[in-house]
Scaffold this motif. Structure first.
Motif, PDB file in Angstrom:
ATOM      1  N   LEU A 129    -125.736  82.460  46.746  1.00 42.12           N
ATOM      2  CA  LEU A 129    -124.907  82.598  45.578  1.00 42.12           C
ATOM      3  C   LEU A 129    -124.389  81.292  45.088  1.00 42.12           C
ATOM      4  N   VAL A 130    -124.581  80.650  43.886  1.00 36.09           N
ATOM      5  CA  VAL A 130    -124.014  79.540  43.545  1.00 36.09           C
ATOM      6  C   VAL A 130    -123.046  79.572  42.224  1.00 36.09           C
ATOM      7  N   ALA A 131    -121.970  78.928  42.201  1.00 35.79           N
ATOM      8  CA  ALA A 131    -121.287  78.779  40.741  1.00 35.79           C
ATOM      9  C   ALA A 131    -121.725  77.389  40.193  1.00 35.79           C
ATOM     10  N   THR A 132    -122.078  77.668  38.904  1.00 39.58           N
ATOM     11  CA  THR A 132    -122.182  76.131  38.064  1.00 39.58           C
ATOM     12  C   THR A 132    -121.727  76.399  36.566  1.00 39.58           C
ATOM     13  N   LYS A 133    -121.820  75.355  36.000  1.00 42.58           N
ATOM     14  CA  LYS A 133    -121.124  75.287  34.665  1.00 42.58           C
ATOM     15  C   LYS A 133    -122.047  75.978  33.655  1.00 42.58           C
ATOM     16  N   TYR A 134    -121.342  76.684  32.610  1.00 48.39           N
ATOM     17  CA  TYR A 134    -122.018  77.170  31.475  1.00 48.39           C
ATOM     18  C   TYR A 134    -123.160  76.559  30.911  1.00 48.39           C
ATOM     19  N   GLY A 135    -124.262  76.806  30.867  1.00 47.68           N
ATOM     20  CA  GLY A 135    -125.351  76.348  30.495  1.00 47.68           C
ATOM     21  C   GLY A 135    -126.216  75.470  31.429  1.00 47.68           C
ATOM     22  N   HIS A 136    -125.909  75.514  32.689  1.00 44.46           N
ATOM     23  CA  HIS A 136    -126.441  74.724  33.721  1.00 44.46           C
ATOM     24  C   HIS A 136    -127.220  75.570  34.600  1.00 44.46           C
ATOM     25  N   VAL A 184    -126.698  83.426  40.478  1.00 42.04           N
ATOM     26  CA  VAL A 184    -125.988  82.142  39.720  1.00 42.04           C
ATOM     27  C   VAL A 184    -124.786  82.770  38.895  1.00 42.04           C
ATOM     28  N   ILE A 185    -123.655  82.261  39.168  1.00 43.73           N
ATOM     29  CA  ILE A 185    -122.369  82.478  38.336  1.00 43.73           C
ATOM     30  C   ILE A 185    -122.052  81.254  37.488  1.00 43.73           C
ATOM     31  N   GLU A 186    -122.217  81.448  36.102  1.00 47.69           N
ATOM     32  CA  GLU A 186    -121.472  80.232  35.220  1.00 47.69           C
ATOM     33  C   GLU A 186    -120.271  80.595  35.132  1.00 47.69           C
ATOM     34  N   SER A 187    -119.334  79.163  35.179  1.00 52.41           N
ATOM     35  CA  SER A 187    -117.894  79.362  34.629  1.00 52.41           C
ATOM     36  C   SER A 187    -117.589  78.142  34.049  1.00 52.41           C
ATOM     37  N   GLY A 188    -116.125  77.951  33.822  1.00 51.98           N
ATOM     38  CA  GLY A 188    -115.706  77.016  32.795  1.00 51.98           C
ATOM     39  C   GLY A 188    -115.461  75.765  33.724  1.00 51.98           C
ATOM     40  N   HIS A 189    -115.628  74.514  32.855  1.00 50.52           N
ATOM     41  CA  HIS A 189    -115.415  73.155  33.323  1.00 50.52           C
ATOM     42  C   HIS A 189    -115.203  72.377  32.061  1.00 50.52           C
ATOM     43  N   PRO A 190    -114.083  71.605  32.087  1.00 53.95           N
ATOM     44  CA  PRO A 190    -113.251  71.017  33.072  1.00 53.95           C
ATOM     45  C   PRO A 190    -111.951  72.075  33.401  1.00 53.95           C
ATOM     46  N   VAL A 191    -111.645  73.042  32.407  1.00 48.10           N
ATOM     47  CA  VAL A 191    -110.463  73.679  32.662  1.00 48.10           C
ATOM     48  C   VAL A 191    -111.195  75.227  33.370  1.00 48.10           C
ATOM     49  N   PRO A 192    -110.740  75.651  34.373  1.00 47.70           N
ATOM     50  CA  PRO A 192    -111.019  76.723  35.315  1.00 47.70           C
ATOM     51  C   PRO A 192    -110.782  77.868  34.254  1.00 47.70           C
ATOM     52  N   ASP A 193    -111.694  79.088  34.634  1.00 56.07           N
ATOM     53  CA  ASP A 193    -111.665  80.484  34.000  1.00 56.07           C
ATOM     54  C   ASP A 193    -111.573  81.527  34.767  1.00 56.07           C
TER      55      ASP A 193
END
Length: 447
Positions: free
Chosen positions: A82-89, A98-107
């Motif tokens: 399981l990995v977390a990465t930025k939207y679009g990555h 794979v879970i995509e999430s927000g950067h630089p502001v967390p969501d």
């Protein structure tokens, strides 16, 4: 080919060289070797037959690309991931979610990702090997607020810290003390499993406690340091009340500190850096040399205000046009690191675009010597600030003549993106799925 077209092409080749040098796949394959069931990393061997399960976890802009390589290296020996990465990555992976999430502001997606990583980590046992893939951006991508601090509070705290121009070490000190994931807390959760953290560093000096806010590394910072940061940037009255209260409680000894060196949770943890900014600068230097330029690394730890660092490098380039440098032109001056921007205006941009805009204005101040220069600043993750650009390029005419006043207004309003959209000299790479901070280059051509 015109001089402008040739310089632009040369800058783009230098960008390609920098990014090629820090692509996750070759970096990992250089650092991690597998022969039969032996995994060799940095002079130490891990016998995969000794472990019941091999578990892959990760967080950061490069985590999905890193996971793809590790899936290939581990094959059927990998239990799950399981990995977390930025939207679009993200990438489609065989055994790793794979879970995509927000950067630089967390969501909220990042909060769910952090919870899932902690849950899987808590399930790891003494006979398990956990490979944790860490890269830049992890601090924002996996928020896990402490009790009493909401996600909305952490979002607001992050915005305030970014706006004030604090360096990443100070931002992450506060992030660690508001988190159940960072500051060594993930290592605490993973114990007693064997943990190998493979790191693509986005921090000047490769400080393990700062990269991704050190989820598997001992933390040197304290609540007292956090209070000093709030005081230094006059943030106490602008931060959410819960954040100010949490820091005060920690200073009074009424809240647990982050995990420190010597804590038993680190006894079976190893952190290994597989790529960093120096490799990107070396890649840029190699590309410049192939183009006929003598590469000169001026600063391997560039920090401070982006506009100030740009002006410094352009003034140095001006000295090279006068024959006062350490090598005759053609020369490529290089710097690597991560600058900051104190937001004063309402425009759009990022630190690399601001660097390039300030460089263009400083070029204009050099008079005719500017005709021999070209410059660029690149965010190696492919994203500079809240934009779709990785940075920008500056040429002799970028801020000259009638454009000079427009460029000055754009810099004052932190509006480099709008300016460079008009000039057509934004750098757009798309997601690179790596992150080793920034690389800046100034070309100095012969007279």
């Amino acid at each position: 080919m015109t001089a402008y077209a040739e310089r632009k092409a040369n800058l783009l080749r230098i960008v390609e060289g920098a990014l090629r040098a820090v692509a996750p796949d070759p970096a990992l394959r250089s650092a991690v070797k597998r022969e039969d069931n032996i995994l060799a990393v940095g002079g130490r061997e891990y016998d995969l037959d000794r472990y019941d399960r091999v578990i892959l976890l990760g967080a950061g802009k490069g985590s999905a690309a890193m996971a793809a390589t590790m899936e290939d290296l581990l094959g059927d020996r990998l239990s799950h991931g399981l990995v977390a990465t930025k939207y679009g990555h993200g990438l489609p992976l065989a055994r790793t979610e794979v879970i995509e999430s927000g950067h630089p502001v967390p969501d909220e997606a990042g909060e769910r990702a952090a919870a899932a990583l902690l849950e899987r980590g808590a399930d790891a046992g003494e006979r398990d090997l956990v490979l944790f893939l860490l890269s830049g951006g992890a601090s924002a991508l996996v928020p896990s607020p402490i009790h009493g601090v909401s996600l909305a509070d952490k979002q607001e705290a992050t915005r305030r810290l970014l706006e004030c121009g604090a360096p990443i070490g100070e931002i992450n000190a506060i992030r660690k003390h508001l988190s159940r994931f960072k500051g060594g807390h993930l290592a605490e959760t993973l114990a007693p499993a064997t943990v190998l953290t493979l790191i693509i560093s986005d921090v000047v000096g490769d400080r393990l406690d700062v990269i991704g806010s050190g989820p598997t590394a001992p933390d040197d910072s304290t609540f007292a340091d956090c209070q000093a940061i709030l005081d230094r940037y006059e943030l106490c009255h602008r931060m959410p009340e819960s954040v100010v209260r949490a820091v005060a409680e920690g200073c009074a000894g009424r809240a647990s500190e982050t995990r420190k060196a010597g804590d038993p949770c680190f006894s079976r943890v190893r952190n290994v850096i597989v790529a960093g900014n120096g490799m990107a600068v070396d890649g840029a230097a190699m590309a410049a040399r192939k183009l006929g330029y003598t590469p000169v690394v001026v600063d391997a730890a560039m920090e401070g205000e982006a506009r100030d660092q740009a002006a410094r490098l352009i003034r140095l380039a001006g000295e090279y046009t006068l024959g006062a440098g350490c090598a005759p032109p053609p020369v490529c001056l290089l710097a690597g690191g991560e600058t900051t921007v104190t937001i004063r205006g309402a425009g759009k941009g990022g630190r690399n675009q601001e660097w390039a805009l300030a460089a263009a204005l400083e070029m204009d101040a050099l008079g005719t010597a500017r005709e021999r220069l070209a410059a660029m600043s690149l965010g190696t993750d492919g994203t500079d600030g809240p934009t779709d650009a990785a940075g920008a390029m500056a040429f002799p005419d970028t801020a000259s003549g009638e454009r000079s006043e427009e460029a000055g207004r754009a810099l004052a309003d932190n509006d480099a993106y709008t300016f460079f959209t008009r000039t057509g000299t934004l750098l757009k790479t798309g997601p690179t799925r790596t992150n080793v901070m920034d690389v800046a280059a100034v070309l100095v051509d012969p007279a």
